[in-house]
Design a protein around this motif. Structure first.
Motif, PDB file in Angstrom:
ATOM      1  N   PHE A 121       0.816  -1.214   0.000  1.00  0.00           N
ATOM      2  CA  PHE A 121       0.000   0.000   0.000  1.00  0.00           C
ATOM      3  C   PHE A 121       0.852   1.267   0.000  1.00  0.00           C
ATOM      4  O   PHE A 121       0.551   2.235  -0.713  1.00  0.00           O
ATOM      5  N   LEU A 122       1.919   1.291   0.795  1.00  0.00           N
ATOM      6  CA  LEU A 122       2.744   2.491   0.838  1.00  0.00           C
ATOM      7  C   LEU A 122       3.406   2.769  -0.501  1.00  0.00           C
ATOM      8  O   LEU A 122       3.542   3.931  -0.904  1.00  0.00           O
ATOM      9  N   SER A 123       3.819   1.717  -1.204  1.00  0.00           N
ATOM     10  CA  SER A 123       4.399   1.921  -2.532  1.00  0.00           C
ATOM     11  C   SER A 123       3.373   2.514  -3.485  1.00  0.00           C
ATOM     12  O   SER A 123       3.702   3.350  -4.335  1.00  0.00           O
ATOM     13  N   LEU A 124       2.121   2.080  -3.349  1.00  0.00           N
ATOM     14  CA  LEU A 124       1.053   2.631  -4.175  1.00  0.00           C
ATOM     15  C   LEU A 124       0.869   4.120  -3.890  1.00  0.00           C
ATOM     16  O   LEU A 124       0.700   4.928  -4.812  1.00  0.00           O
ATOM     17  N   CYS A 125       0.918   4.502  -2.607  1.00  0.00           N
ATOM     18  CA  CYS A 125       0.730   5.903  -2.229  1.00  0.00           C
ATOM     19  C   CYS A 125       1.905   6.783  -2.630  1.00  0.00           C
ATOM     20  O   CYS A 125       1.728   7.977  -2.913  1.00  0.00           O
ATOM     21  N   THR A 126       3.106   6.226  -2.631  1.00  0.00           N
ATOM     22  CA  THR A 126       4.301   7.052  -2.804  1.00  0.00           C
ATOM     23  C   THR A 126       4.879   7.000  -4.218  1.00  0.00           C
ATOM     24  O   THR A 126       5.921   7.604  -4.474  1.00  0.00           O
ATOM     25  N   THR A 127       4.189   6.316  -5.135  1.00  0.00           N
ATOM     26  CA  THR A 127       4.600   6.296  -6.542  1.00  0.00           C
ATOM     27  C   THR A 127       3.615   7.140  -7.335  1.00  0.00           C
ATOM     28  O   THR A 127       2.465   6.733  -7.540  1.00  0.00           O
ATOM     29  N   PRO A 128       3.990   8.352  -7.760  1.00  0.00           N
ATOM     30  CA  PRO A 128       3.018   9.268  -8.382  1.00  0.00           C
ATOM     31  C   PRO A 128       2.261   8.668  -9.556  1.00  0.00           C
ATOM     32  O   PRO A 128       1.051   8.902  -9.699  1.00  0.00           O
ATOM     33  N   GLU A 129       2.933   7.897 -10.402  1.00  0.00           N
ATOM     34  CA  GLU A 129       2.261   7.329 -11.574  1.00  0.00           C
ATOM     35  C   GLU A 129       1.159   6.357 -11.161  1.00  0.00           C
ATOM     36  O   GLU A 129       0.069   6.336 -11.763  1.00  0.00           O
ATOM     37  N   LEU A 130       1.413   5.564 -10.116  1.00  0.00           N
ATOM     38  CA  LEU A 130       0.397   4.623  -9.651  1.00  0.00           C
ATOM     39  C   LEU A 130      -0.719   5.336  -8.906  1.00  0.00           C
ATOM     40  O   LEU A 130      -1.899   4.987  -9.057  1.00  0.00           O
ATOM     41  N   ALA A 131      -0.371   6.333  -8.103  1.00  0.00           N
ATOM     42  CA  ALA A 131      -1.401   7.114  -7.416  1.00  0.00           C
ATOM     43  C   ALA A 131      -2.311   7.813  -8.414  1.00  0.00           C
ATOM     44  O   ALA A 131      -3.538   7.894  -8.219  1.00  0.00           O
ATOM     45  N   CYS A 132      -1.729   8.311  -9.507  1.00  0.00           N
ATOM     46  CA  CYS A 132      -2.526   8.936 -10.563  1.00  0.00           C
ATOM     47  C   CYS A 132      -3.455   7.914 -11.210  1.00  0.00           C
ATOM     48  O   CYS A 132      -4.653   8.172 -11.399  1.00  0.00           O
ATOM     49  N   GLU A 133      -2.929   6.768 -11.534  1.00  0.00           N
ATOM     50  CA  GLU A 133      -3.728   5.716 -12.170  1.00  0.00           C
ATOM     51  C   GLU A 133      -4.927   5.348 -11.314  1.00  0.00           C
ATOM     52  O   GLU A 133      -6.061   5.243 -11.799  1.00  0.00           O
ATOM     53  N   VAL A 134      -4.695   5.178 -10.025  1.00  0.00           N
ATOM     54  CA  VAL A 134      -5.770   4.770  -9.121  1.00  0.00           C
ATOM     55  C   VAL A 134      -6.776   5.905  -8.926  1.00  0.00           C
ATOM     56  O   VAL A 134      -7.988   5.672  -8.846  1.00  0.00           O
ATOM     57  N   THR A 135      -6.295   7.141  -8.854  1.00  0.00           N
ATOM     58  CA  THR A 135      -7.201   8.287  -8.716  1.00  0.00           C
ATOM     59  C   THR A 135      -8.192   8.362  -9.864  1.00  0.00           C
ATOM     60  O   THR A 135      -9.383   8.679  -9.667  1.00  0.00           O
ATOM     61  N   LEU A 136      -7.735   8.071 -11.080  1.00  0.00           N
ATOM     62  CA  LEU A 136      -8.575   8.221 -12.266  1.00  0.00           C
ATOM     63  C   LEU A 136      -9.481   7.019 -12.519  1.00  0.00           C
ATOM     64  O   LEU A 136     -10.443   7.127 -13.292  1.00  0.00           O
ATOM     65  N   LEU A 144     -18.700  10.515 -12.090  1.00  0.00           N
ATOM     66  CA  LEU A 144     -18.611  11.266 -10.842  1.00  0.00           C
ATOM     67  C   LEU A 144     -18.276  12.731 -11.119  1.00  0.00           C
ATOM     68  O   LEU A 144     -17.735  13.072 -12.168  1.00  0.00           O
ATOM     69  N   ASP A 145     -18.563  13.576 -10.154  1.00  0.00           N
ATOM     70  CA  ASP A 145     -18.380  15.012 -10.334  1.00  0.00           C
ATOM     71  C   ASP A 145     -17.078  15.546  -9.757  1.00  0.00           C
ATOM     72  O   ASP A 145     -16.813  16.741  -9.857  1.00  0.00           O
ATOM     73  N   ALA A 146     -16.266  14.689  -9.163  1.00  0.00           N
ATOM     74  CA  ALA A 146     -14.964  15.105  -8.642  1.00  0.00           C
ATOM     75  C   ALA A 146     -14.082  13.877  -8.495  1.00  0.00           C
ATOM     76  O   ALA A 146     -14.566  12.757  -8.302  1.00  0.00           O
ATOM     77  N   ALA A 147     -12.780  14.102  -8.586  1.00  0.00           N
ATOM     78  CA  ALA A 147     -11.782  13.096  -8.258  1.00  0.00           C
ATOM     79  C   ALA A 147     -11.139  13.502  -6.945  1.00  0.00           C
ATOM     80  O   ALA A 147     -11.034  14.692  -6.635  1.00  0.00           O
ATOM     81  N   ILE A 148     -10.703  12.524  -6.171  1.00  0.00           N
ATOM     82  CA  ILE A 148      -9.954  12.822  -4.960  1.00  0.00           C
ATOM     83  C   ILE A 148      -8.602  12.143  -5.046  1.00  0.00           C
ATOM     84  O   ILE A 148      -8.492  10.981  -5.461  1.00  0.00           O
ATOM     85  N   LEU A 149      -7.584  12.888  -4.728  1.00  0.00           N
ATOM     86  CA  LEU A 149      -6.215  12.388  -4.734  1.00  0.00           C
ATOM     87  C   LEU A 149      -6.121  11.056  -4.010  1.00  0.00           C
ATOM     88  O   LEU A 149      -6.624  10.920  -2.882  1.00  0.00           O
ATOM     89  N   PHE A 150      -5.489  10.068  -4.633  1.00  0.00           N
ATOM     90  CA  PHE A 150      -5.249   8.819  -3.924  1.00  0.00           C
ATOM     91  C   PHE A 150      -3.995   8.971  -3.082  1.00  0.00           C
ATOM     92  O   PHE A 150      -2.890   9.163  -3.589  1.00  0.00           O
ATOM     93  N   LEU A 167       0.538  15.384 -11.791  1.00  0.00           N
ATOM     94  CA  LEU A 167       0.302  14.394 -12.832  1.00  0.00           C
ATOM     95  C   LEU A 167      -1.189  14.143 -13.036  1.00  0.00           C
ATOM     96  O   LEU A 167      -1.670  14.047 -14.172  1.00  0.00           O
ATOM     97  N   ILE A 168      -1.933  14.060 -11.943  1.00  0.00           N
ATOM     98  CA  ILE A 168      -3.389  13.851 -12.047  1.00  0.00           C
ATOM     99  C   ILE A 168      -4.042  15.012 -12.781  1.00  0.00           C
ATOM    100  O   ILE A 168      -4.888  14.801 -13.668  1.00  0.00           O
ATOM    101  N   ARG A 169      -3.662  16.241 -12.434  1.00  0.00           N
ATOM    102  CA  ARG A 169      -4.248  17.390 -13.110  1.00  0.00           C
ATOM    103  C   ARG A 169      -3.981  17.346 -14.612  1.00  0.00           C
ATOM    104  O   ARG A 169      -4.856  17.700 -15.416  1.00  0.00           O
ATOM    105  N   ARG A 170      -2.804  16.899 -14.985  1.00  0.00           N
ATOM    106  CA  ARG A 170      -2.508  16.801 -16.415  1.00  0.00           C
ATOM    107  C   ARG A 170      -3.351  15.717 -17.078  1.00  0.00           C
ATOM    108  O   ARG A 170      -3.952  15.936 -18.130  1.00  0.00           O
ATOM    109  N   GLU A 171      -3.441  14.560 -16.429  1.00  0.00           N
ATOM    110  CA  GLU A 171      -4.109  13.429 -17.040  1.00  0.00           C
ATOM    111  C   GLU A 171      -5.633  13.531 -16.987  1.00  0.00           C
ATOM    112  O   GLU A 171      -6.320  12.991 -17.859  1.00  0.00           O
ATOM    113  N   ILE A 172      -6.145  14.213 -15.993  1.00  0.00           N
ATOM    114  CA  ILE A 172      -7.607  14.335 -15.893  1.00  0.00           C
ATOM    115  C   ILE A 172      -8.146  15.308 -16.933  1.00  0.00           C
ATOM    116  O   ILE A 172      -9.328  15.246 -17.303  1.00  0.00           O
TER     117      ILE A 172
END
Length: 354
Positions: free
Chosen positions: A47-62, A70-76, A131-136
């Protein structure tokens, strides 16, 4: 961060402005109930690797945004990122949740705490936001978040989740000045952390006070709400030519809504023990309200889900200032198809006309 925002209903509802429909997002909407999340989590290894790897956190957020309208995304991320980088030995143990190897048990422990720089020690969070802002690409706004000082202190002193909070409450009643020293330190950390998320691209922020409801009324005012109010007052509230809403959520905080509304937050999150309509009567239009369906209602029949969502929507009634959400996070066994039913029922609801 230059993409035009295509759906701003969530931000508008937070600010009690007119909306096309009641916006909906769900706490823990990126989580274990989604098969795509479980696949990404397996790739991450822990879980910590998921939280601390920006590319994976972005993937999961989206992932939930790609699946549901949904009407909003929340940072993973996790509310414990701040104490994690303070070096208390955080681990997420299967069946146990977060556990600190070195909990705070003395004045010396508290004095030794660092004040993490968001763009160095917590850079992985800021990179994820960017990264999320760019990809979203402007589809929906992005919510950043942090744990409240009281909630962070609960984990840091107890060393794990607790039912009775013996260690931190013992400190509260034996050496309140020392506890205040810790809470002031954490309030500074949370303020800089949230402001850095806003600078990186978060378009709203939420403070999760998971354990505030464990306190007596005077203790809540002194040891939890006072520090959240300080944070709200110190946040950067304007970014990208738009107001950045702040949501305050105290689980079990229904007794203190008026005091919470005076914190300066734009919206209050409610758990399912507070009737939404009664909260609106008490607070008027002073703040927006977010909530507040029991997450376990998603285990009911499709008809039951629609019925309960409709009841909550009707309880708030017409007018703006309602963000539909659960009263806490989605649980891991929630049927995915039931989430789809909920989102559709909320977005298609319209208040009855006279």
């Amino acid at each position: 961060m230059s993409a035009t925002l295509q759906n701003d209903n969530f931000l508008r509802a937070c600010l009690r402005q007119p909306v096309d429909h009641v916006p909906v997002w769900l706490m823990r909407q990126a989580g274990r109930y989604l098969p795509e999340y479980r696949a990404t989590r397996a790739r991450a290894g822990d879980f910590l690797s998921l939280c601390t790897t920006p590319e994976l956190a972005c993937e999961v957020t989206l992932q939930p945004i790609d699946r549901f309208p949904l009407d909003a995304a929340i940072l993973f991320s996790d509310i414990l990122t701040i104490p994690y980088v303070m070096g208390l030995g955080l681990e997420f143990q299967e069946g146990e949740g977060p556990v600190f190897a070195r909990p705070l048990r003395s004045a010396a422990d508290i004095s030794a705490l660092s004040q993490p720089d968001p763009e160095t020690e917590l850079r992985f969070v800021m990179d994820a936001v960017r990264l999320i802002r760019r990809e979203i690409d402007g589809r929906v706004p992005l919510i950043g978040f942090a744990g409240s000082p009281w909630t962070l202190a609960c984990y840091m002193i107890e060393g794990r989740g607790s039912r009775d909070f013996i260690h931190i409450k013992g400190l509260l009643y034996s050496d309140p000045a020392l506890l205040h020293r810790l809470l002031r330190h954490l309030a500074q950390s949370v303020t800089s952390y949230l402001n850095a998320q806003i600078a990186a691209g978060a378009q709203a922020v939420m403070i999760f006070d998971t354990w505030g409801g464990s306190l007596s009324t005077p203790a809540y005012a002194e040891f939890s709400l006072a520090y959240m109010s300080e944070i709200v007052a110190a946040l950067q509230r304007e970014a990208e030519d738009r107001r950045v809403p702040v949501i305050l959520f105290t689980k079990g905080g229904g007794n203190w809504l008026e005091a919470m509304a005076a914190s300066g937050a734009d919206a209050l999150g409610l758990d399912w023990t507070t009737e939404l309509g009664h909260a609106r009567q008490r607070l008027g239009n002073s703040v927006a309200l977010q909530g507040n369906m029991d997450p376990i209602a998603l285990y009911g029949s499709p008809e039951g889900i629609v019925r309960e969502a409709t009841r909550i929507l009707e309880s708030h009634g017409s007018g703006t200032g309602h963000i539909f959400n659960l009263g806490h996070g989605i649980t891991p066994q929630t049927p995915v198809e039931h989430v789809a039913i909920l989102v559709e029922s909320v977005q298609s609801w319209r208040p009855k006309t006279a």
